[in-house]
Design an enzyme around this catalytic site. Structure first.
Site, PDB file in Angstrom:
ATOM      1  CG  ASP B  25      -1.750   1.216   1.398  1.00  0.00           C
ATOM      2  OD1 ASP B  25      -1.687   2.091   0.505  1.00  0.00           O
ATOM      3  OD2 ASP B  25      -2.468   1.329   2.407  1.00  0.00           O
ATOM      4  CE  LYS B  86      -1.684   7.023  -3.404  1.00  0.00           C
ATOM      5  NZ  LYS B  86      -2.207   6.104  -2.369  1.00  0.00           N
ATOM      6  CD  GLU B 183      -4.821   3.454  -2.418  1.00  0.00           C
ATOM      7  OE1 GLU B 183      -5.614   4.322  -2.014  1.00  0.00           O
ATOM      8  OE2 GLU B 183      -3.648   3.706  -2.760  1.00  0.00           O
ATOM      9  CG  ASP B 205      -9.368   4.256   0.805  1.00  0.00           C
ATOM     10  OD1 ASP B 205      -8.817   4.936   1.689  1.00  0.00           O
ATOM     11  OD2 ASP B 205      -8.731   3.497   0.043  1.00  0.00           O
TER      12      ASP B 205
END
Lengths: 175, 621
Positions: B25, B86, B183, B205
């Protein structure tokens, strides 16, 4: 691997008819994907990976076409050499068109008023009409009726589905 | 050859075939690596037992550091200590809504922004690769050897550019990547398998920098994503930033230096985390000029200043449900993922919308990595009890082309199940036109300028014809990673003018090759030994697969074909004993080639079996 020349119905082992048992379609789709999905070929060589990719995409395409009542109608007609949505001859009955144009206007007004409830009930009404046509198509086509005379119905169905989508899009813009 | 994967259940591969498979992850704030051990997915901690790796990279005088070591220096050396990289993946400078939020020295570059650091100009791909290298090292030391396969997760709402950038980073870090996995889908796998769930579930999420909502149907071992939506630039970071802005106002602070700004951002984040369990939090800091800041933030104020962020996340939820043709009451359970979902105001908002308290009986930080590990274990071919499940995911955003007038023609609609292939025909608009510019875009808007530009290429060599006579077929292929390939071909004349593009967003293949070479030069990897090791693993796998296949379906090959296959097997065995990895690769290729028709026949037989045999009974009601 997968025989790409088979039509969508054959691919899923289903009879070539308009009425489709959704549970049988879902089960056949899942069984096929279980065999051909790229996840089963993660460790394979490039050529086999590519084959799996194409086969899986083909199965997805076939499923999409058979699951949706509008696409299924168009596809069934096209298999029988009848083009339901070709650009030549796009006439629809006048009273049908008038009714739908009225609905579209009502929807535009509801959108301007941010009236979500009216949009929702308009869409439900359109979908109810569509379901009626689907039932008729199943009765007529699967009861031995001919494909050419089903064309106007399929065009109406296509029109209604588009209208329902548009109204849904309007409601979505209010979210 | 693809035969191992279609061996019957119960034909367990020999013990030596066990693969070191990991799930990663790669988060905005924290990253994790997990694996499946004795049938159980577990996160791999560091020597001190810490499961998380802060996604922070520092380019210091003494070299590259990552994780907690880099974190310790973030306030003292903010320009060389990169956090939340990211958010920059696959993004140009103009895509960043507020680049002043980052204390870095940005360098604009085509496709993707770069950052000037002490170690030179770095792309977000290189910085991410440094995080991935740390995770890879942790996994290798924990599993005792080179990694055979990795699944790396991405936000479901990542577009093609962001996905490609993530895959490039994994390659750069030397990870053999099996799949990019969304994810929320990873979370659904971990949750669904653990709880034997059936029905429609929503996965909400909210990570450090990204927000995803996915609606899935779980049914008899099939995880089917019905719709996904989100915001690739909304996450816990934004809540920190709100607190930071509030702090500056409440404490009446003058413009801050990069170090002070980073210090206060860290304090803001701590305050946010404290407020999950307490009614108020004190923010105290000493700035570089010696002045002290001390203010109290109450939960009520925090909720108030972040209310519009919470609302912003509800829009994608509504859209996803609409696309899935579901109402909130159709959803059987809501799974919360991501550290930011610990905030009480998020839980309240989600609970109110779905009319039920969200499910919180899992660790929101770890569940994505665990799901990725389970998927990696399966893809690598490690057999487990209970691994007879199938994942059907979707693309988050529509893909299309620019047509006349700057408008978008959608070719693949959002939420199409992947892999998907779709083609459409276009024509020329001028007499004698011999070339056509193809502009590939992604997004839902009508105007091209409102969508993300993915790639441009030209189809040349169209024979001169009158306008509208040429038929140019443009094909879009999206693979199981959600990555796109586009090709175009002129159909009428049989002239084959086709081109395939794989958009790479500012990082050209040669650039990646250079980075790879550099990274190999820096790391003292023995490339030769590594290549041989990899080739040997591959050789053993294919020999295993071929023998299993011949044992099961030997009647599908005739005597001549059998002799060719046996000869290829013998040659491969000879090369396997040597140390020439190129010769070994060639022998593997040969065996692949001579068994490919056999593989095709086996596949066909399996497909017919699937439709007529017992599997379909098992799957239908």
């Amino acid at each position: 691997m997968l025989d790409f020349s088979r039509n969508h119905f054959d691919l899923f082992g289903l009879p070539m008819r308009y009425g489709v048992d959704p549970a049988a379609l879902d089960a056949a789709y899942r069984a096929l994907q279980t065999e051909v999905h790229p996840d089963r070929f993660a460790g394979a060589n490039d050529a086999d990976k590519r084959l799996a990719l194409q086969a899986s995409a083909r199965v997805n395409e076939a499923y999409r076409a058979l699951k949706d009542p509008v696409q299924r109608a168009q596809y069934l007609l096209s298999l029988n050499g009848v083009d339901a949505v070709g650009e030549t001859d796009t006439q629809l009955p006048l009273d049908f068109l008038e009714r739908q144009l009225e609905r579209r206007e009502e929807a535009s007004e509801a959108l301007a008023d941010a009236d979500e409830r009216t949009l929702s009930s308009l869409r439900q009404a359109v979908l109810a009409d569509a379901r009626e046509i689907e039932d008729r198509l199943a009765r007529e086509l699967d009861g031995g009726g001919d494909y050419v005379s089903a064309r106007p119905l399929v065009r109406e169905l296509t029109f209604l589905a588009k209208l329902a989508d548009d109204i849904d899009g309007m409601a979505g813009s209010l979210d | 050859m693809a035969l191992l994967q279609i061996s019957e259940p119960g034909e367990a591969p020999a013990p030596h075939a066990w693969k070191r498979a990991i799930g990663i992850d790669l988060g905005t704030t924290n990253s994790l690596v997990a694996t499946v051990r004795h049938g159980l997915a577990v996160v791999l901690p560091d020597n001190e037992g810490r499961p998380l790796v802060p996604s922070i990279v520092r380019y210091g005088k003494e070299g590259v550091t990552t994780g907690y070591d880099a974190m310790a220096k973030q306030a003292s050396d903010p320009q060389n200590t990169i956090v939340s990289v990211k958010r920059l993946m696959g993004r140009g400078l103009s895509d960043l809504d507020d680049d002043r939020r980052f204390p870095y020295r940005f360098v604009d570059a085509p496709g993707m922004v770069r950052i000037a650091t002490r170690s030179g100009v770095k792309s977000p791909v290189e910085i991410s690769a440094d995080i991935l290298r740390a995770l890879r090292a942790r996994a290798e030391s924990s599993l005792g050897g080179a990694i055979d396969g990795a699944v790396v997760t991405v936000p479901a709402y990542f577009d093609d550019a962001q996905r490609q950038a993530t895959k490039d980073a994994a390659k750069l870090a030397g990870l053999p990547i099996l799949r990019l996995l969304n994810e929320p889908t990873a979370a659904a796998i971990a949750y669904g398998l653990d709880n034997a769930s059936e029905g429609v579930y929503a996965v909400y999420d909210l990570g450090g920098g990204t927000f995803d909502i996915s609606i899935l149907r779980l049914s008899r071992g099939v995880f089917e994503v019905l719709a996904t939506n989100g915001d690739a630039a909304l996450g816990g970071d934004d809540f920190d930033h709100r607190v930071f802005c509030w702090l500056i106002e409440a404490a009446k602070l003058p413009p801050l230096s990069p170090s002070d700004a980073r210090l206060l951002l860290v304090k803001a984040r701590e305050a946010k985390e404290n407020l999950s369990d307490h009614d108020d939090a004190i923010v105290a800091a000493t700035l570089s000029d010696g002045s002290k800041v001390s203010v109290t933030l109450t939960r009520a104020t925090f909720t108030e200043i972040t209310a519009n962020l919470v609302n912003k996340a509800m829009q994608p939820v509504k859209r996803a449900l609409r696309d899935a043709k579901m109402a909130p009451e159709d959803v059987k359970g809501v799974v919360l993922v991501g550290g930011a979902t610990r905030m009480p105001q998020i839980r309240r908002a989600v609970g109110a919308f779905f009319g039920q308290p969200p499910l919180t009986n899992l660790n929101p930080d770890e569940v994505v990595a665990l799901g990725a590990a389970i998927q990696a274990n399966k893809l690598a071919g490690n057999r487990e009890r209970n691994d007879d499940w199938l994942l059907l995911d979707v693309i988050p955003l529509s893909l299309g082309l620019e047509t006349m007038g700057g408008l978008t023609e959608k070719i693949v609609a959002r939420n199409s199940t992947i892999p998907v292939s779709r083609a459409q025909e276009f024509t020329t608009y001028k007499d004698g036109q011999t070339a056509m510019a193809i502009h590939v875009v992604q997004g839902e808007r009508e105007r091209v300028s409102d969508c993300r530009s993915l790639a441009r290429f030209e189809l040349r060599g169209i024979p001169p014809m009158v306008a509208g006579a040429a038929r140019i077929r443009v094909a879009f292929d999206v693979d199981a990673d959600g990555l796109l390939e586009v090709s175009a071909r002129e159909q009428t004349t049989g002239v084959q003018a086709a081109i395939t593009v794989k958009p790479s967003y500012g990082l050209s293949d040669t650039e990646i090759a250079r980075m790879l070479k550099e990274s190999f030069a820096h790391a003292a990897d023995d490339m030769q030994a590594r290549a041989l090791g990899e080739a040997q693993v591959e050789a053993d796998r294919i020999v295993d697969a071929t023998r299993t296949a011949l044992a099961a379906d030997g009647e599908l090959v005739d005597a001549g074909e059998r002799a060719t296959i046996d000869a290829a097997l013998a040659d491969l065995a000879a090369k396997r004993a040597g140390d020439d990895h190129l010769a070994l690769r060639a022998a593997v290729e040969t065996l692949n080639r001579v068994t490919s028709e056999f593989a095709g026949r086996r596949m066909d037989r399996n497909v017919s079996r699937a439709l007529t045999g017992k599997r379909i009974d098992a799957l239908s009601e």
